[in-house]
Design an enzyme around this catalytic site. Structure first.
Site, PDB file in Angstrom:
ATOM      1  N   LYS A 298       7.251  -8.277  12.322  1.00 42.34           N
ATOM      2  CA  LYS A 298       7.876  -9.518  11.857  1.00 42.34           C
ATOM      3  C   LYS A 298       9.202  -9.805  12.541  1.00 42.34           C
ATOM      4  O   LYS A 298       9.633 -10.952  12.581  1.00 42.34           O
ATOM      5  CB  LYS A 298       8.071  -9.484  10.340  1.00 42.34           C
ATOM      6  CG  LYS A 298       6.748  -9.558   9.621  1.00 42.34           C
ATOM      7  CD  LYS A 298       6.896  -9.992   8.195  1.00 42.34           C
ATOM      8  CE  LYS A 298       5.509 -10.200   7.603  1.00 42.34           C
ATOM      9  NZ  LYS A 298       5.516 -10.204   6.162  1.00 42.34           N
TER      10      LYS A 298
ATOM     11  N   LYS B 214      -5.674  -8.696  12.035  1.00 39.40           N
ATOM     12  CA  LYS B 214      -6.062  -8.813  10.620  1.00 39.40           C
ATOM     13  C   LYS B 214      -5.922 -10.268  10.149  1.00 39.40           C
ATOM     14  O   LYS B 214      -5.083 -11.016  10.659  1.00 39.40           O
ATOM     15  CB  LYS B 214      -5.245  -7.851   9.757  1.00 39.40           C
ATOM     16  CG  LYS B 214      -3.850  -8.282   9.539  1.00 39.40           C
ATOM     17  CD  LYS B 214      -3.121  -7.476   8.483  1.00 39.40           C
ATOM     18  CE  LYS B 214      -1.758  -8.124   8.351  1.00 39.40           C
ATOM     19  NZ  LYS B 214      -0.691  -7.458   7.800  1.00 39.40           N
TER      20      LYS B 214
ATOM     21  N   LYS C  52      -1.655 -14.540   6.340  1.00 39.04           N
ATOM     22  CA  LYS C  52      -1.225 -15.806   5.750  1.00 39.04           C
ATOM     23  C   LYS C  52      -0.537 -16.715   6.762  1.00 39.04           C
ATOM     24  O   LYS C  52      -0.352 -17.885   6.476  1.00 39.04           O
ATOM     25  CB  LYS C  52      -0.242 -15.524   4.613  1.00 39.04           C
ATOM     26  CG  LYS C  52      -0.914 -15.051   3.338  1.00 39.04           C
ATOM     27  CD  LYS C  52       0.128 -14.791   2.265  1.00 39.04           C
ATOM     28  CE  LYS C  52      -0.423 -13.951   1.147  1.00 39.04           C
ATOM     29  NZ  LYS C  52       0.583 -13.107   0.527  1.00 39.04           N
TER      30      LYS C  52
HETATM   31  P1  TYM Z   1       0.776  -9.498   0.703  1.00 41.37           P
HETATM   32  O1  TYM Z   1       1.258 -10.623  -0.144  1.00 41.37           O
HETATM   33  O2  TYM Z   1       0.925  -9.626   2.180  1.00 41.37           O
HETATM   34  O3  TYM Z   1      -0.755  -9.195   0.419  1.00 41.37           O
HETATM   35  C1  TYM Z   1      -1.256  -8.969  -0.883  1.00 41.37           C
HETATM   36  C2  TYM Z   1      -2.320  -7.895  -0.824  1.00 41.37           C
HETATM   37  O4  TYM Z   1      -3.379  -8.297   0.055  1.00 41.37           O
HETATM   38  C3  TYM Z   1      -3.661  -7.237   0.970  1.00 41.37           C
HETATM   39  N1  TYM Z   1      -4.122  -7.834   2.256  1.00 41.37           N
HETATM   40  C4  TYM Z   1      -5.278  -7.527   2.846  1.00 41.37           C
HETATM   41  N2  TYM Z   1      -6.285  -6.702   2.503  1.00 41.37           N
HETATM   42  C5  TYM Z   1      -7.354  -6.636   3.326  1.00 41.37           C
HETATM   43  N3  TYM Z   1      -7.458  -7.334   4.488  1.00 41.37           N
HETATM   44  C6  TYM Z   1      -6.464  -8.179   4.883  1.00 41.37           C
HETATM   45  N4  TYM Z   1      -6.561  -8.876   6.009  1.00 41.37           N
HETATM   46  C7  TYM Z   1      -5.312  -8.302   4.045  1.00 41.37           C
HETATM   47  N5  TYM Z   1      -4.159  -9.028   4.120  1.00 41.37           N
HETATM   48  C8  TYM Z   1      -3.452  -8.720   3.015  1.00 41.37           C
HETATM   49  C9  TYM Z   1      -2.342  -6.518   1.135  1.00 41.37           C
HETATM   50  O5  TYM Z   1      -2.531  -5.202   1.624  1.00 41.37           O
HETATM   51  C10 TYM Z   1      -1.802  -6.553  -0.282  1.00 41.37           C
HETATM   52  O6  TYM Z   1      -2.326  -5.481  -1.044  1.00 41.37           O
HETATM   53  N6  TYM Z   1       4.331  -5.972   0.466  1.00 41.37           N
HETATM   54  C11 TYM Z   1       3.187  -6.536  -0.231  1.00 41.37           C
HETATM   55  C12 TYM Z   1       3.530  -7.078  -1.613  1.00 41.37           C
HETATM   56  C13 TYM Z   1       4.218  -6.115  -2.513  1.00 41.37           C
HETATM   57  C14 TYM Z   1       3.624  -5.008  -3.169  1.00 41.37           C
HETATM   58  C15 TYM Z   1       4.657  -4.435  -3.956  1.00 41.37           C
HETATM   59  C16 TYM Z   1       2.336  -4.474  -3.177  1.00 41.37           C
HETATM   60  C17 TYM Z   1       5.534  -6.164  -2.892  1.00 41.37           C
HETATM   61  N7  TYM Z   1       5.796  -5.163  -3.767  1.00 41.37           N
HETATM   62  C18 TYM Z   1       4.422  -3.317  -4.745  1.00 41.37           C
HETATM   63  C19 TYM Z   1       2.103  -3.350  -3.955  1.00 41.37           C
HETATM   64  C20 TYM Z   1       3.125  -2.781  -4.739  1.00 41.37           C
HETATM   65  C21 TYM Z   1       2.635  -7.676   0.582  1.00 41.37           C
HETATM   66  O7  TYM Z   1       3.275  -8.209   1.438  1.00 41.37           O
HETATM   67  O8  TYM Z   1       1.412  -8.122   0.196  1.00 41.37           O
END
Ligand code: TYM
Length: 335
Positions: free
Chosen positions: A111, A192, A195
């Site tokens: 990022k 991957k 968003k």
């Molecule tokens: P975020 O918002 O990017 O994504 C939410 C969840 O979706 C999963 N994910 C995917 N899984 C499979 N294939 C993909 N292409 C894919 N893209 C996204 C992510 O792995 C995630 O589980 N840092 C985290 C948010 C967060 C969090 C936490 C998660 C903040 N605090 C505490 C767990 C525990 C994030 O950016 O997720």
């Protein structure tokens, strides 16, 4: 019951990767676990944001989570900024995480690459995430593969704190789906699904019209061969489709491979399009109903925040005490 915590950022549209890698499993987890799920709006501030859009996206994501099946009576669903303990614990943990560790985070590298200016928040992102998890004595963190390194760091920070100040935090472990931990972009299957708006055609959105969903999957990039075999190295596009099929039918990748052995890629795409449309249809329909009543959403989120705060406050106090911060009224770790 083991405690489960996970979160999702209110940035961009929720996509099929989020749904398969995380959200659909959270729906199952809420009955088997004591579960908390969080819309992590403070994490959304780590890249430039538009205030009105952030407010709207926060409601949208929370509504989508309920439309997908999270039930505020069976889990604790809340917005991160409603529970100030997340930010407060972050400051304490900032003093246990090191510059070197945060610098090694691949998400930070991705990022920040090519950016003229990088916020301190983006650098510190994983410490806020560690606080999210550790505040609730979490046992399991259901996430997609891209969060593996962040949960590892959370474990390291928890162990370091416990080692230095005595048993304070539960050391959590990440859990991943058997298929679909890393859903790839349909147009660029070596990247991957994400968003960012880079690949609208390669990203299936949870709220896409069913016709659009089917079209995106049918146009997915495959390869010039004809064998539906799982081999992410040499056949990333076909492997992604097999993985989607396995994840959405609840089967194994091997079973999906057998089902399409000897068939044209077209048959695989048609089947994946069908199961995807059917998985997302009820979410889309329920979303339309729930989105019509934002006041009810706000009410439910306020209840969720109260529940979360009542769990977070004693853990924060425990951490403060063990770290030797003087408690109001004079109590400390040694009294
Ligand atoms: P975020 O918002 O990017 O994504 C939410 C969840 O979706 C999963 N994910 C995917 N899984 C499979 N294939 C993909 N292409 C894919 N893209 C996204 C992510 O792995 C995630 O589980 N840092 C985290 C948010 C967060 C969090 C936490 C998660 C903040 N605090 C505490 C767990 C525990 C994030 O950016 O997720």
């Amino acid at each position: 019951m083991p405690r489960v915590f996970s979160g999702i950022k209110p940035t961009g549209d929720m996509h099929l990767g989020n749904y398969i890698g995380a959200v659909s499993r959270w729906v199952e987890d809420q009955d088997r676990h004591d579960a908390l799920f969080c819309v992590v709006d403070l994490h959304a501030l780590t890249v430039p944001w538009n205030p009105a859009e952030l407010t709207a996206r926060t409601r949208e994501v929370a509504t989508l989570l309920m439309a997908a099946g999270l039930d505020p009576d069976r889990c604790t669903l809340f917005v991160q900024s409603h529970v100030p303990e997340h930010s407060i614990l972050t400051w304490l943990l900032n003093n246990l995480a090191t510059y070197g560790e945060l610098h090694r985070m691949t998400q930070f590298k991705d990022k920040s690459k090519g950016q003229e200016s990088v916020s301190v928040g983006l650098f510190d992102y994983p410490v806020l995430m560690a606080s999210d998890i550790l505040l609730y004595d979490t046992d399991e963190v259901p996430v997609g593969d891209d969060q593996r390194q962040h949960v590892e760091l959370t474990r390291d920070i928890a162990q370091r704190f416990n080692h230095r100040f005595g048993d304070t935090f539960v050391v959590p472990k990440a859990t991943f789906p058997p298929a679909g931990a890393r859903i790839m972009d349909l147009q660029n299957p070596t990247a991957k699904m994400s968003k960012s708006d880079v690949s609208p055609e390669g990203t299936v959105l949870v709220l896409d019209d069913p016709k659009v969903v089917a079209k995106k999957i049918k146009r997915a990039v495959t390869d010039s061969g004809s064998e539906a075999r799982y081999d992410p190295e040499t056949k990333p596009g076909v492997s992604n489709l097999l993985e989607l099929h396995a994840a959405l039918t609840g089967g194994t990748i091997a079973a999906s491979e057998r089902e399409f052995a000897g068939l044209q890629y077209g048959a695989l795409k048609t089947a994946v399009a069908e199961v995807t449309v059917e998985a997302l249809r009820p979410v889309r329909e329920r979303y339309a109903e729930l989105a019509a009543d934002p006041a009810e959403l706000d009410r439910l989120l306020a209840i969720g925040a109260e529940k979360a705060r009542s769990m977070a406050a004693p853990v924060l106090e425990r951490a403060y005490r063990h770290a030797g911060l003087l408690m109001p009224g004079g109590a400390s770790a040694t009294t």
